[in-house]
Design an enzyme around this catalytic site. Structure first.
Site, short mmCIF file in Angstrom:
data_model
loop_
_atom_site.label_atom_id
_atom_site.label_comp_id
_atom_site.label_asym_id
_atom_site.label_seq_id
_atom_site.Cartn_x
_atom_site.Cartn_y
_atom_site.Cartn_z
CG ASN A 5 -12.57 1.19 -54.88
OD1 ASN A 5 -12.17 0.30 -55.53
ND2 ASN A 5 -13.74 1.32 -54.57
CE LYS A 41 -7.09 -2.70 -66.89
NZ LYS A 41 -6.45 -1.63 -66.17
CB ALA A 76 -7.06 0.90 -61.59
N GLY A 101 -15.48 -2.95 -60.92
CA GLY A 101 -15.60 -1.43 -61.21
C GLY A 101 -16.93 -0.78 -61.32
CB SER A 102 -17.96 2.24 -63.07
OG SER A 102 -17.34 2.04 -64.29
CD GLU A 138 -18.51 -8.47 -56.53
OE1 GLU A 138 -19.21 -7.76 -56.11
OE2 GLU A 138 -18.46 -9.75 -56.20
CB CYS A 169 -18.70 -0.49 -54.50
SG CYS A 169 -18.03 -2.02 -53.29
CD GLU A 189 -20.42 4.12 -56.80
OE1 GLU A 189 -20.30 4.07 -58.29
OE2 GLU A 189 -20.06 3.14 -56.43
P1 NAP Z 1 -13.93 1.88 -63.74
O1 NAP Z 1 -13.35 3.21 -64.33
O2 NAP Z 1 -14.95 1.02 -64.12
O3 NAP Z 1 -12.48 0.95 -63.99
C1 NAP Z 1 -12.42 -0.14 -63.47
C2 NAP Z 1 -11.23 -1.11 -64.35
O4 NAP Z 1 -11.69 -1.35 -65.42
C3 NAP Z 1 -9.99 -0.31 -64.18
O5 NAP Z 1 -8.84 -1.17 -64.36
C4 NAP Z 1 -10.16 0.24 -65.81
O6 NAP Z 1 -8.74 0.29 -66.22
C5 NAP Z 1 -10.72 -0.81 -66.37
N1 NAP Z 1 -11.31 -0.36 -67.64
C6 NAP Z 1 -12.06 1.06 -67.87
N2 NAP Z 1 -12.69 0.89 -69.15
C7 NAP Z 1 -12.14 -0.23 -69.66
C8 NAP Z 1 -12.39 -1.11 -70.88
N3 NAP Z 1 -13.20 -0.46 -71.94
N4 NAP Z 1 -12.03 -2.31 -71.12
C9 NAP Z 1 -11.40 -3.12 -70.01
N5 NAP Z 1 -11.15 -2.44 -68.85
C10 NAP Z 1 -11.62 -1.19 -68.63
O7 NAP Z 1 -13.80 2.03 -62.29
P2 NAP Z 1 -13.25 2.73 -61.09
O8 NAP Z 1 -13.28 4.20 -61.34
O9 NAP Z 1 -11.77 2.02 -61.25
O10 NAP Z 1 -13.73 2.04 -59.77
C11 NAP Z 1 -14.67 2.70 -59.29
C12 NAP Z 1 -16.12 1.68 -59.26
O11 NAP Z 1 -15.77 0.45 -58.81
C13 NAP Z 1 -17.09 2.43 -58.42
O12 NAP Z 1 -18.44 2.30 -59.37
C14 NAP Z 1 -17.28 1.31 -57.45
O13 NAP Z 1 -18.30 1.12 -56.80
C15 NAP Z 1 -16.69 0.14 -58.04
N6 NAP Z 1 -16.50 -0.96 -57.06
C16 NAP Z 1 -17.32 -2.03 -57.09
C17 NAP Z 1 -17.06 -2.95 -56.11
C18 NAP Z 1 -17.83 -4.03 -55.76
O14 NAP Z 1 -17.45 -5.06 -55.28
N7 NAP Z 1 -19.15 -4.10 -56.34
C19 NAP Z 1 -15.69 -2.96 -55.43
C20 NAP Z 1 -14.91 -1.81 -55.54
C21 NAP Z 1 -15.35 -0.79 -56.58
P3 NAP Z 1 -8.07 2.03 -66.28
O15 NAP Z 1 -7.41 1.82 -65.08
O16 NAP Z 1 -7.15 1.95 -67.56
O17 NAP Z 1 -9.37 3.07 -66.26
#
Ligand code: NAP
Length: 489
Positions: free
Chosen positions: A163, A186, A188, A240-241, A262, A296, A393
């Site tokens: 995002n 790494k 996304a 991430g999530s 985060e 987020c 969310e």
């Molecule tokens: P996500 O599905 O959790 O993915 C985040 C990252 O983790 C991507 O690079 C993803 O790779 C990787 N990943 C997924 N599964 C993994 C695994 N089993 N092992 C290692 N890496 C893995 O989240 P998203 O959909 O990209 O982002 C949206 C989320 O991020 C929302 O929940 C948002 O609130 C949160 N966010 C939080 C903050 C904060 O600062 N708190 C800031 C921004 C976003 P792939 O690309 O291969 O899926």
């Protein structure tokens, strides 16, 4: 802003690296390539390298090998590399913004704002690199001295979401470089291009090979799992999530890795009846519509004092319905597409659930037909307590508005979530503002403003929004260990 031509789009995509970056070399991925899509058309933009488990291990090998020498590089030199990279990002902001809009979909103006915001972390941490210090104290009994020193944590794994493709990277890479750590990054798989350009800029700024290693992969679990299990890795920083964060924490427990998490959010936006309603609507537009609601920190629920709830919802609906939707490269567009069909489907499900339970759509409510993953900006009023979007969310341009009676009720509703990233409060009463800020269970509060992000401030959450802070003086601490030396005098 003039309309962007197809050849300009092609040029920025062509100029972006597409390979893995390991030990200072650009190389192909052993698993071939993965495709990057433009979410406004659903069409492929280009292919980038797809890393295998062995490629990922080679990236960690390079980070481990470069570690000791990098830790000895004078802090000023580390800071100056970041400073040069900050300047290069600033000079190339237009191209970086266009690349980001193409891979992620956000309007060009917002992409530009992210480039500026992202670059600020390099400037900030270039200044923090020379402020790493320790302590010297006389032991309480007077016998002996206590010396504490700060040292780099060691090789780090940095995993970022789609995002904010650039800023989520600079928030981690900046402090890690400043602290003297080496790393594997790494991004996304949906948005690797911004990070690839960032790494190219760091290479051009003189960062030695092996300090930053970049792995793009279609199978994140398969490639990252062995790195997290590798005893040479010292830290994992993840944005991430919450769901994926939990899995990674479990894996990281085997080697008791240092962690920064985060994670997701469910931000309440509270408007008291003494607030400046027009200012609150303006703040709501930013808190809700920035990044097409895919932040987020996005306001997920609007809790508005009963006396002003109708006025607020109507004014918000008026402003939101006037926003121009379209491809982020087009002039005047304020709302781009969602990232993919899955995300759009999830937003539609949440809206349908709320409408089915009695909410009213003041504006929007539907996905758009045609190419790309567009969803009409939506304001819902009279949202019932059991609507799923109050607890989940949303990650889309949907604003549910719900009334409240008094301050206690507003705070109880705001805190009624497993998340705790940020909350927004609008009131003109200073005592109330501070009282409410203290009682909110979040890591951050936006007081009479719809945005909190600032490189000089500690960004992060509590509860299931994670732990650790990015930015501010706190940000570099995530990449430093404290060592204590007992001195016998
Ligand atoms: P996500 O599905 O959790 O993915 C985040 C990252 O983790 C991507 O690079 C993803 O790779 C990787 N990943 C997924 N599964 C993994 C695994 N089993 N092992 C290692 N890496 C893995 O989240 P998203 O959909 O990209 O982002 C949206 C989320 O991020 C929302 O929940 C948002 O609130 C949160 N966010 C939080 C903050 C904060 O600062 N708190 C800031 C921004 C976003 P792939 O690309 O291969 O899926």
């Amino acid at each position: 802003m003039s309309t962007i031509t197809a050849s300009e789009e092609q040029r920025v995509v062509d100029e972006s690296p597409k390979q893995l970056y390991i030990g200072g070399e650009w190389r192909e991925g052993s698993k071939g390539t993965l495709s990057v899509e433009d979410p406004s058309t659903g069409e492929a933009l280009c292919d980038v390298a797809d890393a295998s488990t062995d490629d990922a291990r080679a990236a960690l090998d390079a980070a481990v090998e470069a570690g000791p020498e990098w830790a000895q590089v004078p802090p000023r030199e580390r800071g100056e590399i970041l400073r040069r990279a900050f300047e290069a990002i600033t000079e190339r902001a237009d191209d970086l913004a266009l690349l980001m809009t193409l891979e992620m979909g956000k309007p060009l103006k917002e992409a530009k704002a992210e480039v500026t915001y992202g670059a600020e972390f390099f400037r900030w941490f270039s200044e923090q690199a020379v402020r790493i210090d320790g302590r010297y104290a006389v032991a309480p009994n007077g016998q002996g001295r206590l010396l504490t020193m700060k040292q780099p944590v060691g090789p780090c794994l940095l995993i970022t979401p789609w995002n904010f493709p650039l800023a989520m990277g600079t928030r981690k890479v900046g402090p890690a470089i400043a602290a003297g750590c080496t790393m594997v990054v790494k991004p996304a798989q949906q948005t690797p291009l911004s990070m690839l350009m960032l790494v190219k800029i760091l290479e051009e700024a003189g960062l030695p090979g092996g300090v930053v290693n970049l792995v793009t992969a279609s199978s994140s679990g398969e490639t990252m799992g062995p790195l997290i299990a590798d005893p040479r890795l010292r830290k994992l920083s993840f944005t991430g999530s919450t769901e994926v964060g939990r899995t990674l924490m479990e894996q990281a427990s085997q080697n008791l890795l240092r962690l920064s998490m985060e994670l997701g959010g469910n931000a309440p936006f509270i408007v008291f009846d003494d607030a400046d309603i027009d200012a609150a609507v303006q703040g709501a537009l930013i808190a809700k519509m920035r990044n097409i609601g895919e932040a987020c920190t996005a306001a997920n629920r609007f809790h508005v004092a009963d006396r002003v709830a109708e006025e607020f919802a109507e004014k918000l609906a008026g402003r939101i319905s006037a926003m121009k939707i379209g491809r982020g490269t087009e002039e005047g567009v304020e709302v781009g597409p969602l990232i993919d069909a899955k995300q759009r489907g999830k937003v539609q499900e949440l809206v349908d659930d709320a409408l089915g339970k009695g909410a009213k759509a003041l504006v929007g409510g539907h996905a758009r037909d045609g190419a790309g993953y567009f969803f009409d900006p939506t304001v819902l009023s009279d949202v019932p307590e059991d609507a799923d979007l109050l607890s989940e969310e949303i990650f889309g341009p949907v604003a549910p508005v719900k009334g409240f009676d008094d301050e206690d009720e507003a705070i109880a509703a705001a805190n009624n979530t497993e998340y705790g990233l940020v909350a927004y409060v609008f009131t003109r009463d200073l005592k109330r503002a501070l009282r409410v800020s203290e009682r909110l269970e979040t890591g951050m509060v936006g007081l009479n403003q719809g945005m909190v992000s600032n490189a000089a401030a500690p960004f992060g959450g509590i509860k299931q929004s994670g732990f650790g802070r990015e930015g501010g003086p706190e940000g570099i601490e995530e990449y430093l260990e404290t060592k204590y030396v007992a001195i016998n005098l």
